[in-house]
Design an enzyme around this catalytic site. Sequence first.
Site, PDB file in Angstrom:
ATOM      1  N   ASP A  46       0.842  -1.208   0.000  1.00  0.00           N
ATOM      2  CA  ASP A  46       0.000   0.000   0.000  1.00  0.00           C
ATOM      3  C   ASP A  46       0.872   1.251   0.000  1.00  0.00           C
ATOM      4  O   ASP A  46       0.638   2.194  -0.757  1.00  0.00           O
ATOM      5  CB  ASP A  46      -0.858   0.063   1.275  1.00  0.00           C
TER       6      ASP A  46
HETATM    7  C1  LIG Z   1     -10.032  -2.062  -1.547  1.00  0.00           C
HETATM    8  C2  LIG Z   1     -11.122  -2.701  -2.398  1.00  0.00           C
HETATM    9  C3  LIG Z   1     -10.878  -4.215  -2.540  1.00  0.00           C
HETATM   10  C4  LIG Z   1     -12.453  -2.476  -1.679  1.00  0.00           C
HETATM   11  O1  LIG Z   1     -13.474  -3.054  -2.465  1.00  0.00           O
HETATM   12  P1  LIG Z   1     -15.000  -2.633  -2.264  1.00  0.00           P
HETATM   13  O2  LIG Z   1     -15.282  -2.433  -0.808  1.00  0.00           O
HETATM   14  O3  LIG Z   1     -15.808  -3.645  -2.988  1.00  0.00           O
HETATM   15  O4  LIG Z   1     -15.068  -1.154  -2.900  1.00  0.00           O
HETATM   16  P2  LIG Z   1     -15.054  -0.686  -4.432  1.00  0.00           P
HETATM   17  O5  LIG Z   1     -13.844   0.137  -4.691  1.00  0.00           O
HETATM   18  O6  LIG Z   1     -15.255  -1.843  -5.382  1.00  0.00           O
HETATM   19  O7  LIG Z   1     -16.371   0.223  -4.507  1.00  0.00           O
HETATM   20  C5  LIG Z   1     -16.592   1.287  -3.634  1.00  0.00           C
HETATM   21  C6  LIG Z   1     -18.087   1.583  -3.605  1.00  0.00           C
HETATM   22  O8  LIG Z   1     -18.316   2.716  -2.771  1.00  0.00           O
HETATM   23  C7  LIG Z   1     -19.037   3.688  -3.497  1.00  0.00           C
HETATM   24  N1  LIG Z   1     -18.611   5.018  -3.039  1.00  0.00           N
HETATM   25  C8  LIG Z   1     -17.459   5.368  -2.436  1.00  0.00           C
HETATM   26  N2  LIG Z   1     -17.451   6.676  -2.147  1.00  0.00           N
HETATM   27  C9  LIG Z   1     -18.639   7.153  -2.555  1.00  0.00           C
HETATM   28  C10 LIG Z   1     -19.230   8.437  -2.528  1.00  0.00           C
HETATM   29  N3  LIG Z   1     -18.624   9.509  -1.993  1.00  0.00           N
HETATM   30  N4  LIG Z   1     -20.470   8.572  -3.043  1.00  0.00           N
HETATM   31  C11 LIG Z   1     -21.133   7.506  -3.567  1.00  0.00           C
HETATM   32  N5  LIG Z   1     -20.622   6.272  -3.639  1.00  0.00           N
HETATM   33  C12 LIG Z   1     -19.385   6.108  -3.122  1.00  0.00           C
HETATM   34  C13 LIG Z   1     -18.652   3.441  -4.929  1.00  0.00           C
HETATM   35  O9  LIG Z   1     -19.541   3.981  -5.851  1.00  0.00           O
HETATM   36  C14 LIG Z   1     -18.633   1.910  -4.958  1.00  0.00           C
HETATM   37  O10 LIG Z   1     -19.946   1.394  -5.025  1.00  0.00           O
HETATM   38  P3  LIG Z   1     -20.464   0.522  -6.299  1.00  0.00           P
HETATM   39  O11 LIG Z   1     -19.489  -0.583  -6.509  1.00  0.00           O
HETATM   40  O12 LIG Z   1     -21.807   0.047  -5.841  1.00  0.00           O
HETATM   41  O13 LIG Z   1     -20.521   1.462  -7.460  1.00  0.00           O
HETATM   42  C15 LIG Z   1     -11.191  -2.024  -3.800  1.00  0.00           C
HETATM   43  O14 LIG Z   1     -11.571  -0.683  -3.642  1.00  0.00           O
HETATM   44  C16 LIG Z   1      -9.856  -2.079  -4.520  1.00  0.00           C
HETATM   45  O15 LIG Z   1      -9.422  -3.111  -5.001  1.00  0.00           O
HETATM   46  N6  LIG Z   1      -9.182  -0.896  -4.631  1.00  0.00           N
HETATM   47  C17 LIG Z   1      -7.913  -0.800  -5.348  1.00  0.00           C
HETATM   48  C18 LIG Z   1      -6.764  -1.394  -4.584  1.00  0.00           C
HETATM   49  C19 LIG Z   1      -6.544  -0.692  -3.271  1.00  0.00           C
HETATM   50  O16 LIG Z   1      -6.230   0.461  -3.224  1.00  0.00           O
HETATM   51  N7  LIG Z   1      -6.717  -1.454  -2.181  1.00  0.00           N
HETATM   52  C20 LIG Z   1      -6.563  -0.935  -0.847  1.00  0.00           C
HETATM   53  C21 LIG Z   1      -5.155  -0.978  -0.479  1.00  0.00           C
HETATM   54  S1  LIG Z   1      -4.861  -0.157   1.033  1.00  0.00           S
END
Ligand SMILES: CC(C)(COP(=O)(O)OP(=O)(O)OC[C@H]1O[C@@H](n2cnc3c(N)ncnc32)[C@H](O)[C@@H]1OP(=O)(O)O)[C@@H](O)C(=O)NCCC(=O)NCCS
Length: 401
Positions: free
Chosen positions: A164
């Site tokens: 990260d």
């Molecule tokens: C970390 C991770 C696995 C989490 O997965 P997740 O909980 O399923 O979250 P996602 O990123 O797929 O989706 C976030 C959701 O929050 C919603 N969201 C977040 N902020 C928001 C806001 N301000 N307003 C509205 N919706 C929001 C998004 O629209 C999304 O919803 P949807 O999938 O229904 O459209 C994923 O985000 C990821 O792989 N990220 C990239 C790698 C990374 O940085 N990992 C963390 C390392 S520290």
Amino acid sequence: MGLLSGYRVVDFTSFVSGPTCTRLLADLGAEVIRIERPDKKKGSGPYKGGERTVDLGLMRGKKSVTLNAKDPEDHEILMKLIETADVVVENFRPGVTARMGVSYQDVIKINPKIVYTSISGFGQYGPYKSKGAFDIIAEAMSGFMSITGERNGKPVRAGASIADIFSGVEAAYGTVAMLLNREKTGEGNYLDVAMLDTMFAVCNNPVTQYLCGGPVAQRIGNEHPQDVPWDDFPTKDGRLVIACARTNLYAKLCEVLDCREYIDDPRFCNDEVRLINKEACHEIVRNHTRNWLTADLIAACDKAGVPCATINSIDQACENESIKARGMIATVTHKTAGTYQLPGSPLKFMHNPVELTKGSPILGENNREIFSGLGLTKEKIDALLAKQAKVRTFFKEFEMD
Ligand SMILES: CC(C)(COP(=O)(O)OP(=O)(O)OC[C@H]1O[C@@H](n2cnc3c(N)ncnc32)[C@H](O)[C@@H]1OP(=O)(O)O)[C@@H](O)C(=O)NCCC(=O)NCCS
């Protein structure tokens, strides 16, 4: 004034990778505005003053605005804000920003010079693009975990979330490079950083060795793949690490340990033969370090110029005189956690030094400031916050400040 003061960053980050990127930009004085859902849930503790300590560290110096990007009214405000920004950073799963209507393609329509940075597990294109990822996934898949741990132990992840953190550092480095280029050309850019790619690049030494026809690197504990002696060694009252990267330092160590006869020993007299006879060399060093008190051996090594250290716990590191002398513990303030301390910046600029004073924001702390800056009337802001208050899960008491 920080070196990045005057730049506005819209921050759609969560967990550690993205927030590390925007923390580095905030440390240098950029105005970082976190966009958080009004109904955001808090993760696990420990907590101080109602905030997670992980957030107190990572979100320091940033602002917080609550907006639901999927609500049309909130989305309109969000786009107004993005219009005023220099940088957008996000670390959602690829595809999420498009569903939120804030993808790079959406943003360049209203702000064509934007510098836009995405961090994800496996990149915006490629066979794994829709897979989610956390630190241990990238550490495991990149090969890094296979070379970390004791020789006969299981593969382990690093003690800090370095996949990260490195991804955040690479992203910040790329973001600043895009800003520099924009100064020269007037053109924005888009950056796609993958955690797997980052950790593979972290393994630069073992990967290059293998790709150049060398062996597949293995776990070797605290030893070094090339340099000898390099390990943790026992003393009368504990352990210390000693690192001698070349023969000149090995010779100095032999002087310190009073075993000069090994300097010209054909098994140890140059870097190549010491690597071949690593275990014999380490055994000799161990047999001598055992006769020393740790503090005395450190003092003798320091005097001779041999790199060495005790293996500090985190509390001991916080008390370390060099950490203290170089201002590596900063004191900042927070609305509910009060005054607290965290690691300072390792960037010691001669001019425009990094000054950390502000802790992390509480959820929506800067709503009024940012919304009124965008030209929203008091009545409109009141109505917006009243709507949000119905779904707010914490810090409701500050809602109508
Ligand atoms: C970390 C991770 C696995 C989490 O997965 P997740 O909980 O399923 O979250 P996602 O990123 O797929 O989706 C976030 C959701 O929050 C919603 N969201 C977040 N902020 C928001 C806001 N301000 N307003 C509205 N919706 C929001 C998004 O629209 C999304 O919803 P949807 O999938 O229904 O459209 C994923 O985000 C990821 O792989 N990220 C990239 C790698 C990374 O940085 N990992 C963390 C390392 S520290």
